[in-house]
Design a protein around this motif. Structure first.
Motif, PDB file in Angstrom:
ATOM      1  N   PHE A 214      20.450 -20.517 -38.189  1.00 18.75           N
ATOM      2  CA  PHE A 214      19.538 -19.881 -39.145  1.00 18.75           C
ATOM      3  C   PHE A 214      20.243 -18.770 -39.925  1.00 18.75           C
ATOM      4  N   ILE A 215      21.018 -17.941 -39.213  1.00 18.77           N
ATOM      5  CA  ILE A 215      21.735 -16.836 -39.874  1.00 18.77           C
ATOM      6  C   ILE A 215      22.775 -17.376 -40.857  1.00 18.77           C
ATOM      7  N   ILE A 216      23.504 -18.404 -40.452  1.00 16.68           N
ATOM      8  CA  ILE A 216      24.536 -18.976 -41.331  1.00 16.68           C
ATOM      9  C   ILE A 216      23.904 -19.568 -42.584  1.00 16.68           C
ATOM     10  N   THR A 217      22.719 -20.202 -42.412  1.00 15.48           N
ATOM     11  CA  THR A 217      22.031 -20.784 -43.575  1.00 15.48           C
ATOM     12  C   THR A 217      21.507 -19.698 -44.509  1.00 15.48           C
TER      13      THR A 217
ATOM     14  N   VAL B  43      21.254 -14.041 -48.877  1.00 12.65           N
ATOM     15  CA  VAL B  43      21.183 -12.583 -48.718  1.00 12.65           C
ATOM     16  C   VAL B  43      22.296 -11.909 -49.515  1.00 12.65           C
ATOM     17  N   LEU B  44      23.511 -12.469 -49.469  1.00  8.62           N
ATOM     18  CA  LEU B  44      24.637 -11.886 -50.209  1.00  8.62           C
ATOM     19  C   LEU B  44      24.402 -11.933 -51.716  1.00  8.62           C
ATOM     20  N   ILE B  45      23.889 -13.065 -52.216  1.00  9.97           N
ATOM     21  CA  ILE B  45      23.659 -13.207 -53.664  1.00  9.97           C
ATOM     22  C   ILE B  45      22.607 -12.208 -54.135  1.00  9.97           C
TER      23      ILE B  45
END
Length: 671
Positions: A142-145, A150-152
């Protein structure tokens, strides 16, 4: 004894970043505790696992395909053996599934499977279960997806905050407030206060500016007779004459809100922001009316519309100008809001901006005359420790054509020179050195010059001095030097007469004196050099102005090709024909050559005095007016000039005495 309230420690303020940090810690904790950490699981080698399998200690082998790891589970009998005592304790884990006793890393899956099956067949181990499966972590997946999104979003928010001026800059630092005005509201309690006493000279401009302040302080005095308060005043003049200083004085003297900003503050990379800021500025001023708005360098947004618009790149600036025109005099009239603006390029401003009803008054702030320069010197000399013998009138005479900013620079430079020489006070010589430093540049005494070059420079400068001394309308000499300064190898300082109008004879004498340097080289050495470049440039411009601008040439006649609007420079064609251009070139050349021959004739008739002056210049490197008087004697027409100056000074004293008498008469009480 009373307790000090400030002694108690301040409680830390709540920050939303604490919540984000707590969520991150919980996620890491679940990942850390739930993945089998803090258990008795140990790593084992392939050989150890094979040995345990042969002994029948393994009940289950769970091979994870995507990590190439195998989890080893022991039987109850094996956990009682001494060899497995390190992993036989009760494990601590938040996971609901049982934890393995050993973990082994295997390489190739096929080889590992083949080895395990062979050992099972050889030892007939039917109770050992071997499985191959994939393992996934929902939280990690979930975090990787979610991480790229979040970064963008984070980078986008950061860029938006930067473009809007940051968290503390701009109009609130938010992208939604970018259309807000950036005007600074002057606070007389906290900001440095400048009064009209700090503005020396500029009597006419000060009088009009003071009247504008009076409009806002006592509007009934003017409106009771049916008059209207003017909408705006435009300060026009060369750079450094005190336009912004006048606006600062208004901010210090007026008891009304004063909004100050620059014309470039309306310019932004977003479309429509300039017009939005103009609307917001006038809205703030109207809410606080009566108020004053000061726009410095208004030509940044006030340039004429439709001029040289080849690419359409100035549409945004034109929109800003249109909004400014509407706010100053449109349907939504702003009462009791006066706009002050300053520029030194009034010729490029839009005509609609200059009309009555918008900028009703145009105040020209000119370069100061000798009397105003004296007043400016007195203002800037207040903080400087000067010698008691300093003559301010002399300093005012030595700085013709200087603006107020130039005079401030002279005073500061003189103080620096005096401090460099370890002096206790600034003297007259320090001010003269400061003028030389500003006009000519820094002395370069270590510059390598050959003796022949030095001799040429000496005769060149002596030629200037000789010709100017012998011509009636040429500026009187102050000093001649052959010490290199800035880009020049030598220089001659003059004290030009301050004239309002100039006659052809005066201009010709000045041209002849300027060509005296090259003429001296021709008379003495019978050859010329490149040292007269600046002289030729000055003379050519002066001759072209006489022919094409002032109409002082008989051949061309009473015509001028000067364009006061400044728009002629954008054109690709000349305002005259090719035949006229040829005539202009001939007349300019004829005018210059006549004065050059006149200078050669003057120097040829006084060749001995020219040589004596050049030899003295080579010896001393710097000579003054007294040295020329010893060689040439006093100028025959200097007496008339001195008498005219004395008569003018006497007349000004009488006028001042008369005005003082009238003021005393008015102040006497009635009997």
């Amino acid at each position: 004894m009373a307790k000090d309230n400030n002694s108690t420690p301040n409680k830390p303020k709540f920050n939303t970043w604490w919540i984000y940090g707590l969520i991150a810690i919980l996620l890491i904790g679940f990942q850390f505790f739930g993945s089998g950490n803090f258990t008795n699981t140990k790593k084992a080698s392939i050989s150890e696992v094979q040995e345990y399998l042969r002994n029948g200690d393994i009940s289950k082998i769970q091979a994870i395909i995507n990590t190439h790891q195998a989890k080893i589970f022991l039987t109850e009998e094996a956990l009682a053996k001494d060899v497995h005592k390190d992993v036989s304790g009760q494990p601590f884990s938040l996971s609901a599934t049982a934890s393995p006793q050993y973990i082994v890393n295997y390489g190739d899956q096929a080889i590992f499977e083949q080895t395990i099956n062979k050992i099972k067949e050889d030892n007939e181990l039917t109770g050992t279960v071997v499985t191959f499966e994939s393992e996934s972590n929902l939280l990690t997946d979930f975090i990787i997806t979610l991480l790229p999104f979040v970064l963008i979003i984070g980078i986008w928010l950061y860029l938006m905050r930067r473009m809007s001026g940051g968290a503390g800059g701009g109009a609130g630092g938010q992208i939604f407030n970018i259309g807000k005005s950036k005007a600074k509201l002057f606070d007389e309690k906290t900001d440095t206060r400048t009064s009209f006493k700090d503005v020396a000279g500029l009597e006419g401009a000060k009088e009009e500016i003071e009247e504008i302040v009076e409009f806002l302080k006592n509007p009934d005095k003017y409106t009771s007779l049916g008059g209207k308060i003017p909408k705006g005043a435009l300060l026009v003049g060369p750079p450094g004459t005190g336009k912004t200083l006048l606006a600062k004085a208004v901010a210090g003297e007026a008891k009304v809100p004063f909004f100050s900003l620059s014309g470039s503050d309306f310019v932004e990379m977003f479309v429509g922001v300039g017009a939005s800021r103009v609307r917001d500025l006038f809205k703030q001023a109207k809410d606080k009316s009566p108020a004053i708005i000061f726009i410095d360098e208004i030509d940044a947004i006030g340039r004429a519309r439709g001029k040289s618009n080849f690419t359409g790149s100035n549409d945004e600036r034109e929109n800003t100008l249109n909004q400014l025109l509407t706010e100053m005099d449109g349907f939504g009239t702003n009462t009791n809001v006066i706009v002050l603006a300053a520029t030194n390029r009034a010729d490029v401003l839009d005509k609609a901006l200059m009309r009555a009803g918008r900028f009703d008054r145009q105040i020209y702030v000119d370069l100061p005359d000798i009397r105003e320069r004296k007043e400016i010197f007195e203002v800037h000399l207040r903080p400087i420790k000067t010698s008691e013998t300093l003559d301010v009138d002399f300093l005012a005479k030595q700085t013709p054509g200087f603006s107020g900013a130039d005079i401030a620079n002279v005073c500061n430079e003189a103080a620096l020179i005096a401090a460099r020489k370890e002096k206790k006070a600034v003297s007259k010589q320090d001010f003269l050195d400061a003028v030389d430093r500003i006009v000519g540049g820094l002395e370069k005494k270590n510059k390598i010059i050959t003796p022949r070059e030095k001799k040429t420079i000496a005769y060149h400068e002596a030629g200037h001095a000789t010709v100017s001394w012998m011509l009636e309308h040429a500026a009187p000499l102050v000093k001649v030097t052959i010490v290199p300064r800035g880009q020049s190898l030598g220089a001659a300082w003059y004290l030009p007469e301050e004239r309002l109008i100039v006659r052809p004879d005066q201009m010709k004498d000045e041209m002849c004196a300027t060509l005296g340097g090259r003429a001296a080289e021709k008379v003495i050495f019978d050859e010329i050099s490149t040292g007269a470049l600046s002289d030729l440039e000055k003379v050519t411009k002066q001759a072209r102005a006489m022919v094409t601008i002032y109409g002082l040439n008989d051949e061309i006649g009473n015509l001028t090709y000067y364009d006061s609007s400044g728009q002629n420079e954008y054109g690709f064609s000349k305002p005259y024909s090719e035949q006229t251009a040829l005539t202009i070139d001939k007349e300019i050349s004829k005018l210059i050559e006549e004065q050059y021959k006149r200078a050669i004739e003057l120097l040829s008739n006084n060749k001995d005095k020219l040589t004596e002056l050049a030899e003295r210049l080579l010896e001393k490197e710097v000579i003054f007016k007294d040295d020329l008087e010893k060689i040439f004697g006093k100028r025959p027409f200097e007496k008339d000039q001195l008498e005219a100056e004395a008569e003018l000074e006497e007349k000004s004293k009488q006028e001042q005495l008369q005005s003082e008498t009238e003021s005393e008469t008015e102040s006497e009480p009635e009997k």
